[in-house]
Design a protein around this motif. Structure first.
Motif, PDB file in Angstrom:
ATOM      1  N   ASP A 129     -11.182  16.547  -8.558  1.00 42.63           N
ATOM      2  CA  ASP A 129     -11.215  17.571  -9.603  1.00 42.63           C
ATOM      3  C   ASP A 129     -12.224  18.654  -9.235  1.00 42.63           C
ATOM      4  O   ASP A 129     -13.258  18.383  -8.619  1.00 42.63           O
ATOM      5  N   ALA A 130     -11.946  19.870  -9.673  1.00 44.65           N
ATOM      6  CA  ALA A 130     -12.805  21.003  -9.325  1.00 44.65           C
ATOM      7  C   ALA A 130     -14.215  20.870  -9.890  1.00 44.65           C
ATOM      8  O   ALA A 130     -15.164  21.435  -9.330  1.00 44.65           O
ATOM      9  N   ASP A 131     -14.376  20.137 -11.002  1.00 43.20           N
ATOM     10  CA  ASP A 131     -15.701  20.040 -11.611  1.00 43.20           C
ATOM     11  C   ASP A 131     -16.509  18.845 -11.113  1.00 43.20           C
ATOM     12  O   ASP A 131     -17.598  18.571 -11.624  1.00 43.20           O
ATOM     13  N   LEU A 132     -16.019  18.144 -10.114  1.00 39.02           N
ATOM     14  CA  LEU A 132     -16.806  17.064  -9.530  1.00 39.02           C
ATOM     15  C   LEU A 132     -17.946  17.641  -8.688  1.00 39.02           C
ATOM     16  O   LEU A 132     -17.769  18.627  -7.979  1.00 39.02           O
ATOM     17  N   ASP A 133     -19.089  16.996  -8.765  1.00 35.11           N
ATOM     18  CA  ASP A 133     -20.218  17.378  -7.934  1.00 35.11           C
ATOM     19  C   ASP A 133     -20.305  16.541  -6.667  1.00 35.11           C
ATOM     20  O   ASP A 133     -21.015  16.902  -5.718  1.00 35.11           O
ATOM     21  N   LEU A 134     -19.573  15.426  -6.648  1.00 39.98           N
ATOM     22  CA  LEU A 134     -19.563  14.527  -5.492  1.00 39.98           C
ATOM     23  C   LEU A 134     -18.343  13.639  -5.585  1.00 39.98           C
ATOM     24  O   LEU A 134     -17.996  13.145  -6.667  1.00 39.98           O
ATOM     25  N   ILE A 135     -17.672  13.416  -4.448  1.00 33.98           N
ATOM     26  CA  ILE A 135     -16.581  12.442  -4.371  1.00 33.98           C
ATOM     27  C   ILE A 135     -16.934  11.407  -3.317  1.00 33.98           C
ATOM     28  O   ILE A 135     -17.293  11.762  -2.177  1.00 33.98           O
ATOM     29  N   VAL A 136     -16.906  10.152  -3.710  1.00 34.42           N
ATOM     30  CA  VAL A 136     -17.157   9.025  -2.808  1.00 34.42           C
ATOM     31  C   VAL A 136     -15.803   8.417  -2.464  1.00 34.42           C
ATOM     32  O   VAL A 136     -15.003   8.121  -3.364  1.00 34.42           O
ATOM     33  N   LEU A 137     -15.536   8.214  -1.176  1.00 38.44           N
ATOM     34  CA  LEU A 137     -14.220   7.745  -0.753  1.00 38.44           C
ATOM     35  C   LEU A 137     -14.301   6.361  -0.120  1.00 38.44           C
ATOM     36  O   LEU A 137     -15.255   6.045   0.594  1.00 38.44           O
ATOM     37  N   GLY A 138     -13.267   5.551  -0.390  1.00 38.43           N
ATOM     38  CA  GLY A 138     -13.200   4.214   0.186  1.00 38.43           C
ATOM     39  C   GLY A 138     -11.770   3.720   0.226  1.00 38.43           C
ATOM     40  O   GLY A 138     -10.845   4.389  -0.245  1.00 38.43           O
ATOM     41  N   GLU A 139     -11.576   2.530   0.791  1.00 36.91           N
ATOM     42  CA  GLU A 139     -10.215   2.030   1.009  1.00 36.91           C
ATOM     43  C   GLU A 139     -10.139   0.508   0.888  1.00 36.91           C
ATOM     44  O   GLU A 139     -11.148  -0.179   0.909  1.00 36.91           O
ATOM     45  N   MET A 140      -8.907   0.048   0.767  1.00 45.27           N
ATOM     46  CA  MET A 140      -8.586  -1.376   0.837  1.00 45.27           C
ATOM     47  C   MET A 140      -7.194  -1.500   1.454  1.00 45.27           C
ATOM     48  O   MET A 140      -6.256  -0.836   1.001  1.00 45.27           O
ATOM     49  N   GLY A 141      -7.066  -2.318   2.489  1.00 42.49           N
ATOM     50  CA  GLY A 141      -5.746  -2.487   3.086  1.00 42.49           C
ATOM     51  C   GLY A 141      -5.797  -3.450   4.251  1.00 42.49           C
ATOM     52  O   GLY A 141      -6.402  -3.133   5.288  1.00 42.49           O
ATOM     53  N   ILE A 142      -5.211  -4.601   4.103  1.00 43.76           N
ATOM     54  CA  ILE A 142      -5.193  -5.573   5.194  1.00 43.76           C
ATOM     55  C   ILE A 142      -4.491  -4.954   6.407  1.00 43.76           C
ATOM     56  O   ILE A 142      -3.400  -4.398   6.296  1.00 43.76           O
ATOM     57  N   GLY A 143      -5.166  -5.017   7.551  1.00 44.20           N
ATOM     58  CA  GLY A 143      -4.619  -4.438   8.777  1.00 44.20           C
ATOM     59  C   GLY A 143      -5.094  -3.036   9.060  1.00 44.20           C
ATOM     60  O   GLY A 143      -4.789  -2.477  10.121  1.00 44.20           O
ATOM     61  N   ASN A 144      -5.878  -2.453   8.132  1.00 38.14           N
ATOM     62  CA  ASN A 144      -6.184  -1.029   8.339  1.00 38.14           C
ATOM     63  C   ASN A 144      -7.282  -0.757   9.359  1.00 38.14           C
ATOM     64  O   ASN A 144      -7.453   0.383   9.783  1.00 38.14           O
ATOM     65  N   SER A 145      -8.018  -1.774   9.808  1.00 36.27           N
ATOM     66  CA  SER A 145      -8.946  -1.497  10.910  1.00 36.27           C
ATOM     67  C   SER A 145      -8.182  -1.250  12.212  1.00 36.27           C
ATOM     68  O   SER A 145      -8.654  -0.537  13.100  1.00 36.27           O
ATOM     69  N   THR A 146      -6.982  -1.820  12.322  1.00 35.19           N
ATOM     70  CA  THR A 146      -6.128  -1.545  13.479  1.00 35.19           C
ATOM     71  C   THR A 146      -5.623  -0.108  13.438  1.00 35.19           C
ATOM     72  O   THR A 146      -5.651   0.608  14.449  1.00 35.19           O
ATOM     73  N   ALA A 147      -5.185   0.333  12.262  1.00 34.00           N
ATOM     74  CA  ALA A 147      -4.741   1.721  12.115  1.00 34.00           C
ATOM     75  C   ALA A 147      -5.898   2.685  12.369  1.00 34.00           C
ATOM     76  O   ALA A 147      -5.726   3.722  13.014  1.00 34.00           O
ATOM     77  N   ALA A 148      -7.083   2.340  11.877  1.00 31.40           N
ATOM     78  CA  ALA A 148      -8.248   3.214  12.078  1.00 31.40           C
ATOM     79  C   ALA A 148      -8.571   3.370  13.558  1.00 31.40           C
ATOM     80  O   ALA A 148      -8.841   4.478  14.039  1.00 31.40           O
ATOM     81  N   ALA A 149      -8.558   2.276  14.287  1.00 28.90           N
ATOM     82  CA  ALA A 149      -8.835   2.330  15.720  1.00 28.90           C
ATOM     83  C   ALA A 149      -7.768   3.144  16.453  1.00 28.90           C
ATOM     84  O   ALA A 149      -8.075   3.915  17.372  1.00 28.90           O
TER      85      ALA A 149
END
Length: 338
Positions: free
Chosen positions: A152-172
């Motif tokens: 949203d435009a009025d956010l002062d900070l956005i913290v991002l994260g994830e959950m997904g089995i197998g996603n360290s393979t996709a990240a690499a």
């Protein structure tokens, strides 16, 4: 409202990046020099205050509203045994988030963050990217927009994260395709696979990169070919946050991998991002170095789900509190020769 109506719109957003307000940052730097402390004595807390001043466009920035956005997705590449857990755990953990029982629930609350969890078609995993693109163009564009929608435009900070089995393979795979060099330096244990599991992940990623070797190297194509829905959503959130001038606090290796293909196309994309921490996943240090990001914390964390970034949000709040609430030498009638 759709942020990126087409692939071209996403690429245009990446090519035309908003800059911070240099005047506000300069004013914040002047204020730091007037506060009742030796110059530079608060170290990186001073840098954070100046950083936020630039993005908020005011010399005394504050965090009135901040959000943690956690994206969840499932991966077809798990058919190759690249994870210590089955894909069903992704949905189970999303349910745990909804019930308030996960680490991110506790840590986002402690940091004063709104928590938003976005599950992306968990019953429809991405394709096995060793034999096909992980996502169609439409699926990848949808994921980008679902990520963008949490900013949203009025956010002062956005913290991002994830959950997904197998996603360290996709990240690499994303990192290996985005930057020169071999695969092995990007691959770690993820959820806890042993040495044989790591070797299997390396072999799977090498096959995937060979399969897609002739495909375009654009940020969008790299995301859709060897990424995942939750990682593409993080990329969309990062791009949208830049359009709106909202600072981003990145979590660990998987979260940060979302910016790898974007940075390969336009390195300046990391300019509104802060690395919350350095995770225990070995590729993370290498990736942060390439992005020019210095992590705020190093706590041997490797949970994901935005946990390290949520802890780091407390550091950000402390930096802005000191910057805003400390007296100047003149106000406190303290000699400036301190």
């Amino acid at each position: 409202m759709t942020s990126f109506a087409s692939v071209h719109a996403f690429e245009a957003a990446l090519a035309n990046l908003r800059d911070p307000d240099a005047g506000a940052a300069a004013d914040a730097r002047v204020r730091q020099g007037e506060l009742t402390k030796p110059a530079g004595s608060l170290g990186r807390l001073e840098d954070l205050a100046i950083f936020f001043a630039g993005w908020q466009g005011k010399a005394r920035p504050q965090i009135a509203r901040a959000r943690a956005a956690i994206f969840a997705g499932n991966h077809g590449v798990t058919v190759h045994g690249v994870s210590a857990f089955p894909p069903s755990v992704t949905a189970q953990m999303v349910a745990n988030f909804a019930n308030g029982g996960a680490a991110i629930n506790a840590l986002s609350g402690a940091a004063g963050l709104e928590l938003t969890v976005v599950a992306l078609d968990l019953d429809r995993p991405t394709a096995d990217f060793t034999v096909a693109a992980a996502m169609s163009e439409a699926d990848c564009l949808d994921a980008l927009n679902r990520g963008a929608a949490v900013v949203d435009a009025d956010l002062d900070l956005i913290v991002l994260g994830e959950m997904g089995i197998g996603n360290s393979t996709a990240a690499a795979a994303l990192c290996a395709r985005s930057f020169a060099g071999g695969v092995a330096g990007w691959v770690g244990p993820g959820t806890g696979v042993d040495g044989h599991g790591v070797a299997r992940k390396i072999e799977v990623i090498e096959r995937a990169l060979a399969f897609h070797i002739d495909a375009p190297r654009s940020a969008f194509e790299t995301l859709r070919r060897v990424g995942g829905r939750e990682i593409a959503a993080i990329a969309g959130a990062i791009a949208r946050a830049r359009q709106l001038g909202v600072p981003v606090l990145l979590d660990g290796f998987i979260c940060t991998s979302a910016i790898a293909p974007l940075a390969a196309e336009n390195p300046a994309i990391a300019g509104h991002c802060i690395a919350g921490h350095c995770s225990a996943e070995p590729g993370h240090t290498r990736l942060l170095d390439l992005l020019g990001l210095v992590p705020l914390l190093s706590l041997d964390m490797r949970l994901g789900e935005g946990s390290g970034a949520a802890v780091a949000a407390n550091i950000v709040r402390s930096a802005l509190a000191a910057h805003d609430q400390m007296a100047t030498f003149a106000e406190a009638q303290v000699s400036a020769s301190l």
